[in-house]
Design a protein around this motif. Structure first.
Motif, PDB file in Angstrom:
ATOM      1  N   LEU A   1       0.787  -1.301   0.052  1.00  0.00           N
ATOM      2  CA  LEU A   1       0.081   0.182  -0.133  1.00  0.00           C
ATOM      3  C   LEU A   1       0.849   1.380  -0.039  1.00  0.00           C
ATOM      4  O   LEU A   1       0.510   2.276  -0.401  1.00  0.00           O
ATOM      5  N   GLY A   2       2.067   1.220   0.561  1.00  0.00           N
ATOM      6  CA  GLY A   2       2.758   2.382   0.522  1.00  0.00           C
ATOM      7  C   GLY A   2       2.434   3.730   1.298  1.00  0.00           C
ATOM      8  O   GLY A   2       1.823   3.532   2.342  1.00  0.00           O
ATOM      9  N   SER A   3       2.331   4.673   0.576  1.00  0.00           N
ATOM     10  CA  SER A   3       1.900   5.945   0.895  1.00  0.00           C
ATOM     11  C   SER A   3       0.296   5.780   1.113  1.00  0.00           C
ATOM     12  O   SER A   3      -0.330   7.068   1.679  1.00  0.00           O
ATOM     13  N   LEU A   4      -0.575   5.094   0.326  1.00  0.00           N
ATOM     14  CA  LEU A   4      -1.839   5.006   0.576  1.00  0.00           C
ATOM     15  C   LEU A   4      -2.446   4.567   2.018  1.00  0.00           C
ATOM     16  O   LEU A   4      -1.979   3.565   2.452  1.00  0.00           O
ATOM     17  N   ALA A   5      -2.988   5.582   2.726  1.00  0.00           N
ATOM     18  CA  ALA A   5      -3.388   5.279   3.872  1.00  0.00           C
ATOM     19  C   ALA A   5      -4.925   4.954   4.047  1.00  0.00           C
ATOM     20  O   ALA A   5      -5.741   5.584   3.472  1.00  0.00           O
ATOM     21  N   VAL A   6      -5.285   3.813   4.329  1.00  0.00           N
ATOM     22  CA  VAL A   6      -6.643   3.177   4.519  1.00  0.00           C
ATOM     23  C   VAL A   6      -6.812   2.431   5.653  1.00  0.00           C
ATOM     24  O   VAL A   6      -6.002   2.088   6.428  1.00  0.00           O
ATOM     25  N   VAL A   7      -8.233   1.981   5.805  1.00  0.00           N
ATOM     26  CA  VAL A   7      -8.788   1.259   6.808  1.00  0.00           C
ATOM     27  C   VAL A   7      -9.433   0.261   5.994  1.00  0.00           C
ATOM     28  O   VAL A   7     -10.642   0.642   5.436  1.00  0.00           O
ATOM     29  N   LEU A   8      -9.462  -0.998   6.122  1.00  0.00           N
ATOM     30  CA  LEU A   8     -10.015  -2.091   5.425  1.00  0.00           C
ATOM     31  C   LEU A   8     -10.701  -3.036   6.602  1.00  0.00           C
ATOM     32  O   LEU A   8     -10.196  -3.186   7.318  1.00  0.00           O
ATOM     33  N   ASP A   9     -11.538  -3.859   5.929  1.00  0.00           N
ATOM     34  CA  ASP A   9     -12.386  -4.823   6.543  1.00  0.00           C
ATOM     35  C   ASP A   9     -12.367  -5.611   5.862  1.00  0.00           C
ATOM     36  O   ASP A   9     -12.502  -5.757   4.464  1.00  0.00           O
ATOM     37  N   GLY A  10     -12.162  -7.053   6.454  1.00  0.00           N
ATOM     38  CA  GLY A  10     -12.273  -8.588   5.736  1.00  0.00           C
ATOM     39  C   GLY A  10     -11.920  -9.779   6.512  1.00  0.00           C
ATOM     40  O   GLY A  10     -12.215  -9.306   8.047  1.00  0.00           O
ATOM     41  N   GLU A  11     -11.497 -10.730   6.081  1.00  0.00           N
ATOM     42  CA  GLU A  11     -11.327 -11.749   6.932  1.00  0.00           C
ATOM     43  C   GLU A  11      -9.944 -12.410   6.629  1.00  0.00           C
ATOM     44  O   GLU A  11      -9.819 -12.505   5.384  1.00  0.00           O
ATOM     45  N   LEU A  12      -9.385 -12.915   7.506  1.00  0.00           N
ATOM     46  CA  LEU A  12      -8.313 -13.952   7.357  1.00  0.00           C
ATOM     47  C   LEU A  12      -8.672 -15.474   6.905  1.00  0.00           C
ATOM     48  O   LEU A  12      -9.399 -15.927   7.832  1.00  0.00           O
ATOM     49  N   VAL A  13      -8.243 -16.059   5.948  1.00  0.00           N
ATOM     50  CA  VAL A  13      -8.602 -17.383   5.424  1.00  0.00           C
ATOM     51  C   VAL A  13      -7.427 -18.139   5.188  1.00  0.00           C
ATOM     52  O   VAL A  13      -6.306 -17.752   4.663  1.00  0.00           O
ATOM     53  N   ALA A  14      -7.337 -19.420   5.874  1.00  0.00           N
ATOM     54  CA  ALA A  14      -6.450 -20.466   5.522  1.00  0.00           C
ATOM     55  C   ALA A  14      -6.958 -21.484   4.323  1.00  0.00           C
ATOM     56  O   ALA A  14      -7.951 -22.134   4.612  1.00  0.00           O
ATOM     57  N   PHE A  15      -6.546 -21.238   3.185  1.00  0.00           N
ATOM     58  CA  PHE A  15      -7.003 -22.149   2.146  1.00  0.00           C
ATOM     59  C   PHE A  15      -6.059 -23.527   2.210  1.00  0.00           C
ATOM     60  O   PHE A  15      -5.030 -23.690   2.353  1.00  0.00           O
ATOM     61  N   GLY A  16      -7.128 -24.375   1.776  1.00  0.00           N
ATOM     62  CA  GLY A  16      -6.461 -25.728   2.032  1.00  0.00           C
ATOM     63  C   GLY A  16      -5.854 -26.228   0.259  1.00  0.00           C
ATOM     64  O   GLY A  16      -5.949 -25.411  -0.458  1.00  0.00           O
ATOM     65  N   ASP A  17      -5.373 -27.599   0.218  1.00  0.00           N
ATOM     66  CA  ASP A  17      -4.751 -27.848  -1.004  1.00  0.00           C
ATOM     67  C   ASP A  17      -5.791 -27.898  -2.021  1.00  0.00           C
ATOM     68  O   ASP A  17      -5.247 -27.644  -3.383  1.00  0.00           O
TER      69      ASP A  17
END
Length: 354
Positions: free
Chosen positions: A223-239
């Motif tokens: 993101l570098g100099s782009l200042a943001v607040v994001l919403d989402g979720e952490l996902v662990a993908f399987g094989d």
């Protein structure tokens, strides 16, 4: 030139494309400055001011502050040659300052005060404009402070510690055209803020998500100099490419920083982004979901550990059936006009299981 002795002593000009300082540089009517974005060992910005034949330099980890309410650290470094005003490119691995350097802004400046402990200037660039003061705190540690009000009078500081807005459980809404539909990724929610490339991440209970997901820091570098607040979720993908709840649980229960760093390689998490709450000094939380998603989609955030999946307006039943056939958890329906209310359990978002 004696002032460049330290600069030259730190570099092998047979290996690095950086200028040696032997090059002739024409004089300018006004002293010049450059701010370079430097993706080195740690992302930072380099502020360089032309003075007495060299560029007096500071490394600024979070960039030039746009708001007088926040000061940024500035580390005084060696003087650089004037040819560095135009330098950009890749400094090879093994060289001092190895990494990619780009020009973030350039222009001229006026000096109001210059002493060994304080430098007060007015910058005239495209991005960096206005009065700034750099002042020494200890040794090579300085601070940079914006003296003028923000260039944008409506600018707001980045909100910190926001908790995710939570969905209710239910059925496909009766009027689906008023709703947007996303795949339910069955992950761990996280609100992620990035300011000057530095990441903060908060979970539903206010916990620091970075402790279990250190790879999120790579998103800050992108993101570098782009200042943001994001919403989402952490996902662990399987094989098989589907979300794997077992792998996710293994990551979320990590106790030590060392284990978290090791698992970030062997059991990586992906940050699935689906909302934008704040960007470059302005909240988006009062906007409707559809407006926020349109702003988010324009950012085209996609990388090795993050993605912005598609969403669908209306026709939630078809997406629900598709998610069922692929073994996914279901869908989440979100009212197109719904504002974002951090930490609230809302009926404007509905989680629908097959």
């Amino acid at each position: 030139m004696e002032k460049l002795e330290k600069y030259r002593g730190m570099r092998d000009f047979g290996a690095t494309p950086e200028p040696s300082g032997d090059e002739a540089v024409p004089e300018a009517d006004q002293p010049r400055f450059v701010v370079q974005e430097h993706h080195a060992t740690a992302l930072h910005w380099d502020l360089r001011l032309e003075r007495e034949g060299v560029l007096v330099s500071w490394a600024v980890p979070k960039g030039i502050p746009p708001d007088p309410r926040e000061n940024h650290l500035a580390v005084h470094t060696e003087d650089h040659p004037l040819m560095y005003l135009d330098f950009h490119g890749d400094i090879p691995e093994g060289s001092y300052g190895a990494g990619t350097m780009t020009i973030w802004d350039t222009g001229t400046y006026e000096t109001e005060k210059w002493s060994d402990r304080e430098v007060m200037v007015t910058l005239h660039g495209e991005k960096a404009q206005g009065r700034y003061v750099l002042f020494q705190t200890k040794g090579n540690q300085w601070m940079i402070h914006r003296m003028d009000p923000p260039a944008d009078p409506d600018r707001e500081l980045m909100p910190r510690g926001l908790r995710p807005m939570l969905a209710s459980e239910g059925l496909i809404p009766e009027v689906p055209d008023a709703w947007g539909f996303e795949v339910d990724w069955d992950g761990a929610r996280a609100v992620v803020g990035s300011d000057g490339g530095r990441i903060e991440a908060t979970g539903p209970a206010g916990e620091n998500v970075l402790k279990v997901a250190p790879e999120l820091r790579e998103l800050g570098l992108a993101l570098g100099s782009l200042a943001v607040v994001l919403d989402g979720e952490l996902v662990a993908f399987g094989d098989d490419g589907r979300p794997d709840v077992g792998r996710l649980e293994r990551r979320l229960t990590t106790k030590s920083d060392a284990t978290a760093r090791r698992l970030a390689t062997s059991v990586p998490l992906t940050y699935v982004i689906y909302d934008l709450l704040w960007m470059d000094g302005h909240t988006a939380m009062a906007l409707g979901y559809e407006q926020r998603r349109n702003l988010l989609d324009r950012l085209e955030l996609a990388g090795p550990g993050w993605q912005t999946p598609a969403w669908h307006r209306g026709d939630g039943a078809a997406l629900l059936e598709a998610s069922r056939s692929q073994g996914l958890a279901g869908v989440v329906a979100k009212r197109l006009d719904s504002s974002y209310r951090p930490g609230e359990h809302t009926e404007d978002w509905v989680r629908v299981r097959p």
